[in-house]
Scaffold this motif. Structure first.
Motif, mmCIF file in Angstrom:
data_model
loop_
_atom_site.group_PDB
_atom_site.id
_atom_site.type_symbol
_atom_site.label_atom_id
_atom_site.label_comp_id
_atom_site.label_asym_id
_atom_site.label_seq_id
_atom_site.Cartn_x
_atom_site.Cartn_y
_atom_site.Cartn_z
ATOM 1 N N VAL A 144 17.524 7.200 -11.617
ATOM 2 C CA VAL A 144 16.227 7.812 -11.332
ATOM 3 C C VAL A 144 15.399 6.780 -10.577
ATOM 4 C CG1 VAL A 144 14.069 8.698 -12.292
ATOM 5 C CG2 VAL A 144 16.250 9.350 -13.331
ATOM 6 N N LEU A 145 14.816 7.204 -9.468
ATOM 7 C CA LEU A 145 13.995 6.329 -8.633
ATOM 8 C C LEU A 145 12.532 6.721 -8.749
ATOM 9 C CD1 LEU A 145 13.762 4.191 -6.293
ATOM 10 C CD2 LEU A 145 14.061 6.119 -4.717
ATOM 11 N N SER A 146 11.650 5.733 -8.813
ATOM 12 C CA SER A 146 10.213 5.978 -8.848
ATOM 13 C C SER A 146 9.528 4.944 -7.962
ATOM 14 C CB SER A 146 9.675 5.876 -10.280
ATOM 15 O OG SER A 146 8.267 5.999 -10.308
ATOM 16 N N VAL A 147 8.990 5.399 -6.825
ATOM 17 C CA VAL A 147 8.307 4.502 -5.890
ATOM 18 C C VAL A 147 6.828 4.878 -5.846
ATOM 19 C CG1 VAL A 147 8.212 3.621 -3.536
ATOM 20 C CG2 VAL A 147 10.412 4.281 -4.514
ATOM 21 N N PHE A 148 5.993 4.030 -6.420
ATOM 22 C CA PHE A 148 4.548 4.265 -6.465
ATOM 23 C C PHE A 148 4.230 5.664 -6.983
ATOM 24 C CE2 PHE A 148 4.684 0.575 -3.757
ATOM 25 C CZ PHE A 148 3.520 -0.105 -4.059
ATOM 26 N N ALA A 149 4.864 6.039 -8.062
ATOM 27 C CA ALA A 149 4.669 7.364 -8.654
ATOM 28 C C ALA A 149 4.422 7.219 -10.150
ATOM 29 C CB ALA A 149 5.904 8.241 -8.404
ATOM 30 N N PRO A 150 3.807 8.219 -10.779
ATOM 31 C CA PRO A 150 3.656 8.189 -12.238
ATOM 32 C C PRO A 150 5.025 8.114 -12.914
ATOM 33 C CG PRO A 150 2.321 9.920 -11.273
ATOM 34 C CD PRO A 150 3.217 9.427 -10.179
ATOM 35 N N ALA A 216 -7.332 2.395 13.816
ATOM 36 C CA ALA A 216 -8.068 2.955 12.678
ATOM 37 C C ALA A 216 -7.281 4.045 11.968
ATOM 38 C CB ALA A 216 -9.417 3.507 13.166
ATOM 39 N N HIS A 217 -6.426 4.759 12.707
ATOM 40 C CA HIS A 217 -5.657 5.842 12.097
ATOM 41 C C HIS A 217 -4.702 5.292 11.033
ATOM 42 C CE1 HIS A 217 -2.557 8.963 11.665
ATOM 43 N NE2 HIS A 217 -3.504 9.815 12.011
ATOM 44 N N ASP A 218 -4.005 4.196 11.345
ATOM 45 C CA ASP A 218 -3.070 3.622 10.375
ATOM 46 C C ASP A 218 -3.811 3.010 9.191
ATOM 47 O OD1 ASP A 218 -0.983 4.431 11.893
ATOM 48 O OD2 ASP A 218 -0.307 2.438 12.511
ATOM 49 N N ILE A 219 -4.984 2.437 9.449
ATOM 50 C CA ILE A 219 -5.783 1.884 8.347
ATOM 51 C C ILE A 219 -6.185 2.999 7.379
ATOM 52 C CG2 ILE A 219 -7.967 0.763 7.752
ATOM 53 C CD1 ILE A 219 -7.766 -0.716 10.455
ATOM 54 N N LYS A 220 -6.641 4.114 7.928
ATOM 55 C CA LYS A 220 -7.022 5.246 7.075
ATOM 56 C C LYS A 220 -5.816 5.795 6.321
ATOM 57 C CE LYS A 220 -9.119 9.841 7.127
ATOM 58 N NZ LYS A 220 -9.717 10.924 7.959
ATOM 59 N N ALA A 221 -4.672 5.897 6.999
ATOM 60 C CA ALA A 221 -3.472 6.431 6.351
ATOM 61 C C ALA A 221 -3.035 5.542 5.195
ATOM 62 C CB ALA A 221 -2.348 6.562 7.368
ATOM 63 N N LEU A 222 -3.068 4.229 5.401
ATOM 64 C CA LEU A 222 -2.714 3.309 4.321
ATOM 65 C C LEU A 222 -3.686 3.459 3.156
ATOM 66 C CD1 LEU A 222 -1.070 0.959 3.160
ATOM 67 C CD2 LEU A 222 -2.580 -0.604 4.411
ATOM 68 N N PHE A 223 -4.961 3.545 3.464
ATOM 69 C CA PHE A 223 -5.979 3.719 2.427
ATOM 70 C C PHE A 223 -5.730 4.987 1.617
ATOM 71 C CE2 PHE A 223 -10.532 5.027 1.456
ATOM 72 C CZ PHE A 223 -10.644 4.185 0.363
ATOM 73 N N GLN A 224 -5.339 6.066 2.290
ATOM 74 C CA GLN A 224 -5.068 7.331 1.608
ATOM 75 C C GLN A 224 -3.846 7.250 0.693
ATOM 76 O OE1 GLN A 224 -4.948 9.859 5.184
ATOM 77 N NE2 GLN A 224 -6.646 11.022 4.332
ATOM 78 N N MET A 225 -3.000 6.266 0.897
ATOM 79 C CA MET A 225 -1.802 6.107 0.084
ATOM 80 C C MET A 225 -2.081 5.350 -1.209
ATOM 81 S SD MET A 225 0.838 5.203 3.199
ATOM 82 C CE MET A 225 2.240 4.766 2.161
ATOM 83 N N THR A 226 -3.316 4.934 -1.413
ATOM 84 C CA THR A 226 -3.661 4.114 -2.575
ATOM 85 C C THR A 226 -4.579 4.868 -3.529
ATOM 86 O OG1 THR A 226 -5.711 3.162 -1.688
ATOM 87 C CG2 THR A 226 -3.635 2.129 -0.999
ATOM 88 N N PRO A 227 -4.631 4.456 -4.786
ATOM 89 C CA PRO A 227 -5.580 5.070 -5.726
ATOM 90 C C PRO A 227 -7.027 4.756 -5.385
ATOM 91 C CG PRO A 227 -4.435 3.218 -6.751
ATOM 92 C CD PRO A 227 -3.742 3.475 -5.456
ATOM 93 N N TYR A 228 -7.274 3.721 -4.561
ATOM 94 C CA TYR A 228 -8.644 3.376 -4.177
ATOM 95 C C TYR A 228 -9.305 4.495 -3.380
ATOM 96 C CZ TYR A 228 -6.130 -1.001 -4.993
ATOM 97 O OH TYR A 228 -5.316 -1.964 -5.516
ATOM 98 N N TYR A 229 -8.483 5.314 -2.755
ATOM 99 C CA TYR A 229 -8.995 6.423 -1.941
ATOM 100 C C TYR A 229 -9.897 7.350 -2.761
ATOM 101 C CZ TYR A 229 -8.850 10.598 1.072
ATOM 102 O OH TYR A 229 -9.186 11.686 1.840
ATOM 103 N N TRP A 230 -9.611 7.456 -4.047
ATOM 104 C CA TRP A 230 -10.328 8.416 -4.900
ATOM 105 C C TRP A 230 -11.522 7.796 -5.614
ATOM 106 C CZ3 TRP A 230 -8.619 12.964 -3.620
ATOM 107 C CH2 TRP A 230 -7.271 13.114 -3.225
ATOM 108 N N ARG A 231 -11.652 6.471 -5.606
ATOM 109 C CA ARG A 231 -12.694 5.866 -6.448
ATOM 110 C C ARG A 231 -13.522 4.783 -5.755
ATOM 111 N NH1 ARG A 231 -7.822 3.578 -9.644
ATOM 112 N NH2 ARG A 231 -7.620 1.420 -8.930
ATOM 113 N N THR A 232 -13.473 4.745 -4.435
ATOM 114 C CA THR A 232 -14.229 3.739 -3.694
ATOM 115 C C THR A 232 -15.566 4.305 -3.231
ATOM 116 O OG1 THR A 232 -12.171 2.713 -2.929
ATOM 117 C CG2 THR A 232 -14.168 2.181 -1.703
#
Length: 262
Positions: A144-150, A216-232
């Motif tokens: 079973v593989l889990s990459v940045f997942a619950p 800026a597009h890649d910066i935003k995409a990386l940010f969206q891949m993190t939990p910080y996106y929801w609480r910053t």
């Protein structure tokens, strides 16, 4: 090894759907995935915009070293069946499947991510489901593989064969440290956890390197891949997204556990 999420009997593929002996039926979508969520469960997960941004970001090769390292680590494990619990758009799932030529199952709650994963058309089974209740029979998987997942270790233990492997990737202590410094005044290193009851840790490493984001597009995409996106805070988000370039380190904490035999 697929089982019906309603009655737990075996799911059999027909021309247009998967069906069990109790006539519970799940249609195969045009792209090829199967939605195995029950009617009273509203799917969430990444939306269409986030999936598109993440797909473009990953296609630029920023996380290719992690993908290649996972393939290296798994090649000597003689894996015949692999379940990716939280597969997203299949970036790692498809690459590992193609390299190992094993029976591969990818599960995610986002139908948009799973739809994107299916574009590879390489024989991986993709299903929309809650990874805390995977539609797999007991002790059916080698890995079973889990990459940045619950992670639900009770569920992982259920579907893994004795001696099977759980491969986990999470953030290392300094993961995205420089990006975090653009967002917050006080920045702390991530903590890493190891050890699960019923599992033996057989490999642990940190994979670290620096990435240069040039738009800026890649910066935003990386940010969206993190939990910080929801609480910053909004003003911090605006500052980050105003940047035209960003250099930040990435740090991946990779662990491999072996399920202990009874």
């Amino acid at each position: 090894m697929l089982e019906c999420p309603k009655c737990k009997s075996e799911l059999i593929k027909t021309k247009h759907c998967y069906q069990c002996v109790n006539h519970h039926s799940f249609d195969i979508a045009k792209r090829g995935y199967v939605n195995l969520l029950l009617g009273n469960h509203k799917a969430t997960g990444d939306d269409k915009e986030m999936v598109k941004a993440r797909t473009i970001f990953l296609s630029h090769g920023y996380y290719a070293p992690l993908k290649n390292r996972l393939i290296e680590l798994l090649k000597d494990k003689q894996i015949k069946t692999l379940a990716d619990a939280g597969c997203g758009q299949g970036f790692y799932t498809n690459a590992i499947h193609d390299a190992l030529q094993c029976d591969t199952y990818g599960f995610d709650l986002s139908k948009y991510a799973v739809d994107e994963a299916c574009k590879a058309h390489n024989g991986v089974f993709y299903g929309v489901c809650n990874i805390f209740h995977m539609p797999l029979s007991d002790e059916s998987c080698d890995s079973v593989l889990s990459v940045f997942a619950p992670v639900d270790m009770k569920e992982n233990a259920r579907v893994l064969k004795p001696g099977g492997y759980f491969i986990k990737v999470g953030p290392g202590p300094k993961h995205l440290l420089e990006m975090k410094q653009e967002l917050y005044k006080d920045v702390y290193e991530n903590t890493v956890e190891t050890g699960y009851a019923g599992f033996t840790l057989c490999h642990e490493e940190l994979l670290e390197y620096t990435i240069d984001l040039q738009n800026a597009h890649d910066i935003k995409a990386l940010f969206q891949m993190t939990p910080y996106y929801w609480r910053t805070p909004k003003e911090s988000v605006e500052h980050l997204l105003s940047l035209s370039a960003l250099t930040t380190r990435v740090s991946f904490h990779i662990t491999i556990y072996r399920k202990e035999e009874a």
